[in-house]
Design a protein around this motif. Structure first.
Motif, short mmCIF file in Angstrom:
data_model
loop_
_atom_site.label_atom_id
_atom_site.label_comp_id
_atom_site.label_asym_id
_atom_site.label_seq_id
_atom_site.Cartn_x
_atom_site.Cartn_y
_atom_site.Cartn_z
N PHE A 52 -2.50 5.67 -5.43
CA PHE A 52 -3.03 5.53 -6.79
C PHE A 52 -1.97 5.77 -7.85
O PHE A 52 -2.06 5.24 -8.96
CB PHE A 52 -4.20 6.50 -7.00
CG PHE A 52 -5.42 6.18 -6.19
CD1 PHE A 52 -6.32 5.22 -6.63
CD2 PHE A 52 -5.66 6.80 -4.98
CE1 PHE A 52 -7.45 4.90 -5.89
CE2 PHE A 52 -6.78 6.51 -4.23
CZ PHE A 52 -7.66 5.55 -4.68
N ILE A 53 -0.98 6.60 -7.54
CA ILE A 53 0.06 6.91 -8.52
C ILE A 53 0.91 5.69 -8.81
O ILE A 53 1.27 5.41 -9.96
CB ILE A 53 0.93 8.08 -8.02
CG1 ILE A 53 0.10 9.36 -7.97
CG2 ILE A 53 2.15 8.27 -8.92
CD1 ILE A 53 0.84 10.53 -7.36
N THR A 54 1.26 4.94 -7.76
CA THR A 54 2.10 3.75 -7.93
C THR A 54 1.24 2.59 -8.43
O THR A 54 0.25 2.23 -7.78
CB THR A 54 2.76 3.37 -6.60
OG1 THR A 54 1.76 3.31 -5.58
CG2 THR A 54 3.80 4.41 -6.22
N PRO A 55 1.59 1.99 -9.57
CA PRO A 55 0.76 0.93 -10.15
C PRO A 55 0.80 -0.39 -9.40
O PRO A 55 -0.11 -1.19 -9.50
CB PRO A 55 1.32 0.79 -11.56
CG PRO A 55 2.73 1.26 -11.45
CD PRO A 55 2.74 2.32 -10.40
N GLY A 56 1.87 -0.67 -8.66
CA GLY A 56 1.97 -1.92 -7.94
C GLY A 56 1.23 -1.86 -6.61
O GLY A 56 0.92 -0.79 -6.10
N ALA A 57 0.92 -3.03 -6.03
CA ALA A 57 0.22 -3.07 -4.75
C ALA A 57 1.19 -3.33 -3.60
O ALA A 57 0.77 -3.72 -2.51
CB ALA A 57 -0.86 -4.15 -4.78
N ASP A 58 2.48 -3.14 -3.83
CA ASP A 58 3.45 -3.33 -2.76
C ASP A 58 3.35 -2.16 -1.78
O ASP A 58 2.81 -1.10 -2.09
CB ASP A 58 4.87 -3.40 -3.33
CG ASP A 58 5.24 -2.12 -4.06
OD1 ASP A 58 6.13 -1.41 -3.58
OD2 ASP A 58 4.61 -1.81 -5.09
N TYR B 292 5.97 -0.65 -0.31
CA TYR B 292 7.13 0.21 -0.30
C TYR B 292 6.95 1.45 -1.17
O TYR B 292 7.28 2.57 -0.76
CB TYR B 292 8.37 -0.56 -0.76
CG TYR B 292 8.68 -1.76 0.09
CD1 TYR B 292 9.24 -1.63 1.35
CD2 TYR B 292 8.40 -3.05 -0.37
CE1 TYR B 292 9.52 -2.73 2.15
CE2 TYR B 292 8.68 -4.17 0.42
CZ TYR B 292 9.24 -4.00 1.67
OH TYR B 292 9.51 -5.09 2.44
N SER B 293 6.43 1.28 -2.38
CA SER B 293 6.32 2.40 -3.32
C SER B 293 5.43 3.52 -2.79
O SER B 293 5.83 4.69 -2.81
CB SER B 293 5.80 1.89 -4.67
OG SER B 293 6.67 0.92 -5.21
N PRO B 294 4.20 3.23 -2.29
CA PRO B 294 3.38 4.33 -1.75
C PRO B 294 4.02 5.03 -0.56
O PRO B 294 3.90 6.25 -0.42
CB PRO B 294 2.08 3.63 -1.34
CG PRO B 294 2.04 2.37 -2.14
CD PRO B 294 3.46 1.95 -2.27
N ILE B 295 4.71 4.26 0.30
CA ILE B 295 5.35 4.88 1.47
C ILE B 295 6.46 5.83 1.03
O ILE B 295 6.57 6.96 1.51
CB ILE B 295 5.90 3.80 2.41
CG1 ILE B 295 4.75 3.04 3.07
CG2 ILE B 295 6.81 4.41 3.48
CD1 ILE B 295 5.19 1.89 3.94
N ILE B 296 7.28 5.38 0.08
CA ILE B 296 8.40 6.20 -0.37
C ILE B 296 7.91 7.44 -1.09
O ILE B 296 8.37 8.57 -0.83
CB ILE B 296 9.33 5.38 -1.28
CG1 ILE B 296 10.01 4.27 -0.47
CG2 ILE B 296 10.39 6.27 -1.93
CD1 ILE B 296 10.85 3.33 -1.29
#
Length: 276
Positions: A237-243, A245-249
């Motif tokens: 939820f913090i990361t605005p994109g649906a990619d 990579y961002s949630p994993i990192i």
């Protein structure tokens, strides 16, 4: 074996009693201190602390405004080429004064980052007279570690920034012509990088809570499974994109920081016991 446990419990009890006596003595010294300030003096000092902080931010903003082109170019590097619908290699502004406003807000944001050491020092200088001696010795390391963690967080956020931007801009490129305005882009960048910077303050917050007795390392260990699940859910939820990579990192970073906090709290408590 039982005798050893009893001796250990007696040692811990004696340690707690000695610490309590030291707290009482420090409290009496604070109450009998003739240099204690009145409420008006505290407000006056707060006013000057805020004034000095604002001066540091203004100086930082002026420096950032001088180098505004270099800063803007650096922040535009993660922007995908698909965002340049006009083919001019520049972001779009939609108002007469928007270009100046964007530069001004960008300079203020960078000025706050540059003035962060001064801001933290002014907060410390205002709060320090009300702290006990055993609390003051932890303040400087906490401030230094907080700055380092924040810088690491925003640096990682800048590295990851390319992935959500690429997904969001290319998602509807077949249906729409994407005109990315300077205001929307830099607002997105600011919130995204700031989220990473604040997340990296997690060890500092948890360690402070442990110092004041709200939590302990054993509590964090017992709640480890639930905490990791909650952090990974929050990362989506913090990361605005649906990619992907961002949630994993950000999830991996939060889990690593959580485990690092447990080690840091145990190390701090062990040092305090040895010093006592």
């Amino acid at each position: 074996m039982a005798t050893g446990d009893i001796d250990q419990q007696d040692s811990l009890l004696a340690l707690e009693l000695e610490r309590y006596k030291l707290l009482l003595e420090e409290e009496e010294d604070e109450e009998n201190d003739p240099s204690s300030m009145s409420l008006v003096d505290h407000l006056e000092e707060l006013r000057w602390r805020v004034f000095k902080t604002l001066i540091a931010i203004v100086i930082g903003a002026i420096i950032a405004f001088i180098f505004r082109d270099q800063i803007m170019h650096f922040l535009e590097l993660p922007l995908p080429k698909e965002a340049d619908a006009l083919g001019r290699g520049k972001l779009v502004v939609t108002g007469v004064a928007e270009g100046f406003t964007v530069f001004l807000l960008l300079s203020v944001a960078v000025g706050i980052v540059l003035a962060l050491p001064v801001l933290l020092y002014q907060v410390w200088a205002f709060v320090a007279p009300g702290l006990y001696e055993h609390e003051k010795k932890h303040a400087i390391p906490f401030i230094f570690i907080g700055i380092v963690l924040f810088l690491i967080g925003i640096s990682l956020g800048y590295v990851v920034l390319h992935y959500p931007l690429e997904f969001l801009i290319s998602f509807a490129s077949s249906s729409f012509t994407e005109l990315v305005t300077a205001n929307s882009y830099f607002t997105f960048v600011a919130f995204f990088i700031l989220a990473f910077g604040l997340i990296f303050e997690l060890p500092l917050v948890l360690t402070f809570m442990a110092q004041v007795g709200l939590i302990s390392a054993d509590t964090l260990v017992k709640k480890r499974a639930a905490a990791h699940i909650g952090m990974w859910i929050a990362a989506t939820f913090i990361t605005p994109g649906a990619d992907i990579y961002s949630p994993i990192i950000i999830g991996a970073a939060m889990s690593f920081l959580y485990e690092l906090t447990i080690i840091f709290i145990r190390f701090t408590k062990r040092k305090e016991a040895q010093a006592a």
